[in-house]
Design an enzyme around this catalytic site. Structure first.
Site, PDB file in Angstrom:
ATOM      1  N   HIS A 180      23.692   0.451  12.645  1.00 20.22           N
ATOM      2  CA  HIS A 180      24.935   1.146  12.986  1.00 20.22           C
ATOM      3  C   HIS A 180      25.384   0.673  14.368  1.00 20.22           C
ATOM      4  O   HIS A 180      24.557   0.281  15.202  1.00 20.22           O
ATOM      5  CB  HIS A 180      24.725   2.664  13.014  1.00 20.22           C
ATOM      6  CG  HIS A 180      24.139   3.222  11.765  1.00 20.22           C
ATOM      7  ND1 HIS A 180      24.868   3.410  10.615  1.00 20.22           N
ATOM      8  CD2 HIS A 180      22.869   3.627  11.472  1.00 20.22           C
ATOM      9  CE1 HIS A 180      24.097   3.917   9.670  1.00 20.22           C
ATOM     10  NE2 HIS A 180      22.875   4.044  10.171  1.00 20.22           N
ATOM     11  N   ASN A 187       0.843  -1.196   0.000  1.00 25.29           N
ATOM     12  CA  ASN A 187       0.000   0.000   0.000  1.00 25.29           C
ATOM     13  C   ASN A 187       0.883   1.253   0.000  1.00 25.29           C
ATOM     14  O   ASN A 187       2.075   1.195  -0.274  1.00 25.29           O
ATOM     15  CB  ASN A 187      -0.940  -0.054   1.214  1.00 25.29           C
ATOM     16  CG  ASN A 187      -2.290   0.566   0.930  1.00 25.29           C
ATOM     17  OD1 ASN A 187      -2.375   1.689   0.432  1.00 25.29           O
ATOM     18  ND2 ASN A 187      -3.351  -0.152   1.244  1.00 25.29           N
ATOM     19  N   ARG A 228      12.495  -9.197  16.576  1.00 20.75           N
ATOM     20  CA  ARG A 228      12.906 -10.586  16.759  1.00 20.75           C
ATOM     21  C   ARG A 228      12.058 -11.476  15.853  1.00 20.75           C
ATOM     22  O   ARG A 228      11.030 -11.049  15.323  1.00 20.75           O
ATOM     23  CB  ARG A 228      12.734 -11.005  18.213  1.00 20.75           C
ATOM     24  CG  ARG A 228      11.290 -11.025  18.679  1.00 20.75           C
ATOM     25  CD  ARG A 228      11.173 -11.225  20.178  1.00 20.75           C
ATOM     26  NE  ARG A 228      11.587 -10.034  20.916  1.00 20.75           N
ATOM     27  CZ  ARG A 228      11.568  -9.942  22.233  1.00 20.75           C
ATOM     28  NH1 ARG A 228      11.168 -10.966  22.968  1.00 20.75           N
ATOM     29  NH2 ARG A 228      11.935  -8.824  22.826  1.00 20.75           N
ATOM     30  N   ARG A 271      -0.923 -14.808  19.963  1.00 23.95           N
ATOM     31  CA  ARG A 271      -1.513 -16.149  19.987  1.00 23.95           C
ATOM     32  C   ARG A 271      -1.303 -16.814  18.634  1.00 23.95           C
ATOM     33  O   ARG A 271      -0.921 -16.174  17.643  1.00 23.95           O
ATOM     34  CB  ARG A 271      -3.019 -16.083  20.282  1.00 23.95           C
ATOM     35  CG  ARG A 271      -3.858 -15.403  19.205  1.00 23.95           C
ATOM     36  CD  ARG A 271      -5.350 -15.521  19.512  1.00 23.95           C
ATOM     37  NE  ARG A 271      -6.171 -15.003  18.436  1.00 23.95           N
ATOM     38  CZ  ARG A 271      -6.523 -13.741  18.284  1.00 23.95           C
ATOM     39  NH1 ARG A 271      -6.105 -12.829  19.150  1.00 23.95           N
ATOM     40  NH2 ARG A 271      -7.284 -13.355  17.262  1.00 23.95           N
ATOM     41  N   ALA A 283      -0.922  -3.623  13.398  1.00 22.22           N
ATOM     42  CA  ALA A 283      -0.600  -2.248  13.018  1.00 22.22           C
ATOM     43  C   ALA A 283       0.310  -1.575  14.038  1.00 22.22           C
ATOM     44  O   ALA A 283       0.128  -1.730  15.249  1.00 22.22           O
ATOM     45  CB  ALA A 283      -1.884  -1.442  12.860  1.00 22.22           C
TER      46      ALA A 283
END
Length: 215
Positions: free
Chosen positions: A112, A82, A172, A189, A166
């Site tokens: 960095h 989008n 990770r 979940r 969102a």
């Protein structure tokens, strides 16, 4: 070792080196052209295909888009992004099939050093002499949905069928078949039949969505 080879080896590289500046300039120019064209202009497809390392079909980038290198990004079939898709593909980015990105999604395969001396190269009078950078790969498997405002950092692997909520910052790895969200992003979940929206599909649309409703 060439600067691009240093990137792929996960080592510190000079982002201002001529060999890298040429690659980035080509990608930036292509993005500028893409963003200036009408969203229905057929020339847009060729710009994407020539800029990226790989792009399957079909694909749709609403635009505006911004890629840093372009050629370091490899995307499978049936991809959609989008508005305001930002890709810092200093490191390699691999995206599978059927991946969708909401507005303002960022893929950030660059980093960095945290320590100021290593990052800035401070001389005897405290002046920065060289800005150090390194990059880790991003892997996004098939059928992933990145919702609006998601940022994915370098070194992350997102498993197949995962949904990232969102505004999340993914720092990770996220397992397959899970709903994850938050800053930093965490698994909420496992996705199950309890998450079904079958009751929202109208009978009049059964033909259009026949594969969506297929068990």
């Amino acid at each position: 070792m060439k600067e691009e080879e240093k990137i792929f080896a996960g080592k510190i590289f000079n982002a201002s080196a001529d060999e890298l500046r040429k690659i980035k300039h080509a990608a930036h120019a292509a993005c500028q052209q893409y963003n200036a064209l009408d969203e229905s202009d057929p020339q847009r497809a060729a710009l994407i295909q020539n800029m990226l390392g790989r792009i399957g079909t079909p694909f749709r980038f609403q635009g505006p888009i911004q890629f840093n290198y372009g050629k370091h990004t490899f995307i499978g079939n049936c991809f959609m992004a989008n508005f305001n898709f930002l890709v810092m593909d200093d490191g390699l980015i691999f995206i599978g099939n059927n991946v969708a990105c909401g507005p303002n999604v960022s893929l950030l395969a660059t980093n960095h050093p945290l320590l100021a001396q290593e990052r800035l190269g401070l001389n005897e009078i405290g002046k920065a002499t060289a800005f150090a950078e390194y990059a880790n790969e991003i892997h996004i498997e098939d059928n992933v949905w990145l919702a609006a405002g998601v940022s994915v950092l370098g070194g992350v692997h997102i498993g197949a069928n995962a949904v990232i909520g969102a505004g999340s910052v993914v720092t990770r790895d996220i397992p397959a078949n899970t709903l994850a969200a938050g800053t930093p992003c965490r698994v909420i979940r496992t996705l199950t039949d309890c998450d079904s929206c079958r009751d929202l599909f109208l009978p009049e649309d059964a033909a259009r969505y026949r594969y969506n409703l297929k068990k």
